[in-house]
Scaffold this active site. Structure first.
Site, PDB file in Angstrom:
ATOM      1  N   GLU A   1       0.832  -1.206   0.000  1.00 37.82           N
ATOM      2  CA  GLU A   1       0.000   0.000   0.000  1.00 37.82           C
ATOM      3  C   GLU A   1       0.867   1.257   0.000  1.00 37.82           C
ATOM      4  OE1 GLU A   1      -3.051  -0.211  -1.234  1.00 37.82           O
ATOM      5  OE2 GLU A   1      -3.613  -1.517   0.436  1.00 37.82           O
ATOM      6  N   HIS A   2       0.494   2.193  -0.879  1.00 40.33           N
ATOM      7  CA  HIS A   2       1.230   3.454  -1.059  1.00 40.33           C
ATOM      8  C   HIS A   2       2.661   3.188  -1.540  1.00 40.33           C
ATOM      9  CE1 HIS A   2      -1.934   6.139   0.353  1.00 40.33           C
ATOM     10  NE2 HIS A   2      -2.246   5.159   1.194  1.00 40.33           N
ATOM     11  N   THR A   3       2.817   2.090  -2.235  1.00 41.61           N
ATOM     12  CA  THR A   3       4.122   1.785  -2.841  1.00 41.61           C
ATOM     13  C   THR A   3       4.123   2.094  -4.331  1.00 41.61           C
ATOM     14  OG1 THR A   3       3.289  -0.468  -3.002  1.00 41.61           O
ATOM     15  CG2 THR A   3       4.856  -0.022  -1.225  1.00 41.61           C
ATOM     16  N   ASP A   4       2.945   2.066  -4.968  1.00 39.19           N
ATOM     17  CA  ASP A   4       2.955   2.156  -6.446  1.00 39.19           C
ATOM     18  C   ASP A   4       3.546   3.460  -6.961  1.00 39.19           C
ATOM     19  OD1 ASP A   4       0.634   3.618  -5.790  1.00 39.19           O
ATOM     20  OD2 ASP A   4      -0.644   2.642  -7.288  1.00 39.19           O
TER      21      ASP A   4
ATOM     22  N   GLY B   1     -15.757   5.167  -3.661  1.00 37.22           N
ATOM     23  CA  GLY B   1     -14.842   5.811  -2.706  1.00 37.22           C
ATOM     24  C   GLY B   1     -14.493   4.957  -1.505  1.00 37.22           C
TER      25      GLY B   1
ATOM     26  N   TYR C   1      -3.951  12.262   0.443  1.00 39.29           N
ATOM     27  CA  TYR C   1      -3.245  11.320  -0.444  1.00 39.29           C
ATOM     28  C   TYR C   1      -2.134  12.055  -1.196  1.00 39.29           C
ATOM     29  CZ  TYR C   1      -2.509   7.835  -4.137  1.00 39.29           C
ATOM     30  OH  TYR C   1      -1.945   6.921  -5.001  1.00 39.29           O
TER      31      TYR C   1
ATOM     32  N   SER D   1     -13.076   2.221  -7.348  1.00 34.22           N
ATOM     33  CA  SER D   1     -14.207   2.573  -8.202  1.00 34.22           C
ATOM     34  C   SER D   1     -13.770   3.562  -9.289  1.00 34.22           C
ATOM     35  CB  SER D   1     -15.351   3.162  -7.373  1.00 34.22           C
ATOM     36  OG  SER D   1     -14.886   4.198  -6.541  1.00 34.22           O
TER      37      SER D   1
ATOM     38  N   ASP E   1      -4.260   0.487  -9.753  1.00 32.53           N
ATOM     39  CA  ASP E   1      -5.693   0.199  -9.914  1.00 32.53           C
ATOM     40  C   ASP E   1      -6.070  -0.016 -11.374  1.00 32.53           C
ATOM     41  OD1 ASP E   1      -5.509   0.777  -7.263  1.00 32.53           O
ATOM     42  OD2 ASP E   1      -6.638   2.655  -7.352  1.00 32.53           O
TER      43      ASP E   1
HETATM   44  C1  GLA Z   1      -5.252   4.434  -4.335  1.00 33.70           C
HETATM   45  C2  GLA Z   1      -4.481   4.786  -5.599  1.00 33.70           C
HETATM   46  C3  GLA Z   1      -3.433   3.725  -5.905  1.00 33.70           C
HETATM   47  C4  GLA Z   1      -2.554   3.422  -4.690  1.00 33.70           C
HETATM   48  C5  GLA Z   1      -3.413   3.189  -3.439  1.00 33.70           C
HETATM   49  C6  GLA Z   1      -2.583   3.060  -2.192  1.00 33.70           C
HETATM   50  O1  GLA Z   1      -6.018   3.290  -4.548  1.00 33.70           O
HETATM   51  O2  GLA Z   1      -5.363   4.920  -6.683  1.00 33.70           O
HETATM   52  O3  GLA Z   1      -2.659   4.126  -7.006  1.00 33.70           O
HETATM   53  O4  GLA Z   1      -1.628   4.426  -4.478  1.00 33.70           O
HETATM   54  O5  GLA Z   1      -4.348   4.218  -3.240  1.00 33.70           O
HETATM   55  O6  GLA Z   1      -1.782   1.927  -2.245  1.00 33.70           O
END
Ligand code: GLA
Length: 393
Positions: A32-35, A120, A219, A125, A170
């Site tokens: 999570e929050h790595t992309d 959300g 974010y 979504s 996503d």
């Molecule tokens: C959202 C963003 C993704 C990713 C996640 C956290 O879903 O759309 O790109 O950064 O948060 O992992």
């Protein structure tokens, strides 16, 4: 769901749609929050879809009716502008804008958009909307897209038009997922492969039904803090382009260079990337116990270092972990409200559902929404009797 889509289209336009595009939401198992830090992720696409039923419009304009918002938006294809009054419609406009920027000749379109990806909630979504719209537009234009390129274009629409600086996870998952598998994606090189999910386990998603207004700005702030960390680290280690490049064993004292809260943010990302690699291996070896342990560590880090959890999410994770047959549980998606994902023995799902519902209702006064989900393949389009599906990489 295609029957529903046809019916909704007929209600609005009095005829059958020429095409229907379906794009799945996703649940991220770990990473999570790595992309957006050039790192690793391990998501699955799930059987919740956004659909877009569409036909050509002889005029060079787009009209979309959103069933879930009971609202319509129209815009000329050669005068696409951000609409501050209809936030949902900017995903549609953003995709039309980026496809035109890329040189696609888009026909006018009349469409209805709907689906059952919770909005959300951290199940992506937004990406599912982008992907379904893009596929509908391209099907009407007679173009079969390159899915990897299309994922990047949809991300660009969200980054540059909508203003959410999301990563690629996503859109990639919605377009390129394989049934029964998770995708391991290297978000820097965009190399990926599929990891089969063992039989007998279930993915249970519990929606807190809490949404945070500030999610987008928080974010974007996290992303900025990660970029600041990189800028500081580069002064000593110029090879660092993304937090992904931080190699703690080769960079002694790297953390000490960073002020708080940047240090905590960076530490989460660096450790989370290592967890994804270990989790992928655990999944490949069928070691679900270790996989679950890493999920729980990921959640702790998101709570304490990245600060994107909430009391509701923490409560659902703790409650899940007290249930029989549960391997691991964590928040999934961006956080700030939304959902948890729990990996659990199939036979233990009914008891888990019951416990989560009861305990959450007692504590917060309203029930969570619980989804028992299965891993599906990527987005597909129905054109008359023909199905244009992703057949796998
Ligand atoms: C959202 C963003 C993704 C990713 C996640 C956290 O879903 O759309 O790109 O950064 O948060 O992992």
């Amino acid at each position: 769901m295609n029957v529903l889509a046809e019916q909704e289209f007929a209600k609005r336009w009095g005829e059958k749609p020429e095409v229907i595009a379906f794009a799945p939401g996703r649940v991220n198992l770990i990473g999570e929050h790595t992309d957006y830090n050039g790192g690793f992720v391990l998501p699955v696409a799930v059987n919740r879809y956004v659909w877009v039923a569409a036909s050509r419009n002889p005029m060079p304009e787009a009209t979309f009716y959103a069933v879930n918002f009971q609202d319509e938006a129209s815009f000329p294809l050669d005068g696409i502008a951000f609409n501050p009054f209809k936030p949902w419609s900017n995903y549609v406009q953003g995709v039309a804008w980026v496809l035109r920027e890329e040189g696609f000749k888009l026909p006018g379109i009349k469409a209805v958009i709907g689906g059952d990806v919770p909005i959300g909630a951290g199940m992506s979504s937004s990406a599912a909307v982008e992907v379904a719209i893009a596929l509908a537009f391209l099907a009407l234009a007679g173009v079969e897209p390159d899915r990897e390129k299309l994922a990047l274009l949809c991300q660009r629409a969200e980054n540059e038009f909508v203003g959410m600086r999301c990563g690629i996870m996503d859109q990639w998952t919605s377009l390129l997922a394989r049934e029964g598998h998770a995708i391991f994606l290297d978000c820097l090189t965009l190399e990926y492969h599929y990891v089969p999910l063992p039989a007998g386990i279930s993915i249970v998603v519990a929606d807190t039904r809490v949404r945070r207004e500030l999610a987008r700005s928080e974010y974007n702030l996290r992303r900025k803090q990660c970029e600041e960390a990189v800028a500081i680290l580069r002064t000593r280690w110029p090879q660092v382009r993304f937090l992904r490049d931080v190699k703690p064993e080769e960079m002694p004292g790297w953390e000490e260079l960073l002020p708080e809260p940047i240090k905590s943010r960076a530490k989460h990302v660096v450790e989370e990337n290592a967890r994804v690699l270990e989790a992928k291996e655990a999944l490949e070896k069928g070691n679900l116990r270790n996989f679950g342990r890493l999920m729980v560590l990921s959640h702790k880090s998101l709570r304490e270092l990245y600060e994107v959890s909430s009391p509701e999410l923490d409560f659902l994770v703790e409650t899940a972990m007290s249930c029989e047959g549960v391997y691991g549980s964590r928040l999934t998606g961006a956080g700030f409200g939304g959902c948890t994902v729990t990996l659990v023995e199939e036979s233990a799902v009914p008891a888990l559902r019951e416990k989560l519902r009861e305990a959450y209702l007692n504590r917060f006064g309203f029930a969570p929404e619980i989804h028992d989900l299965s891993p599906v393949g990527g987005a597909f389009t129905l054109i008359g009797d023909q199905t244009l599906a992703f057949t796998g990489a």
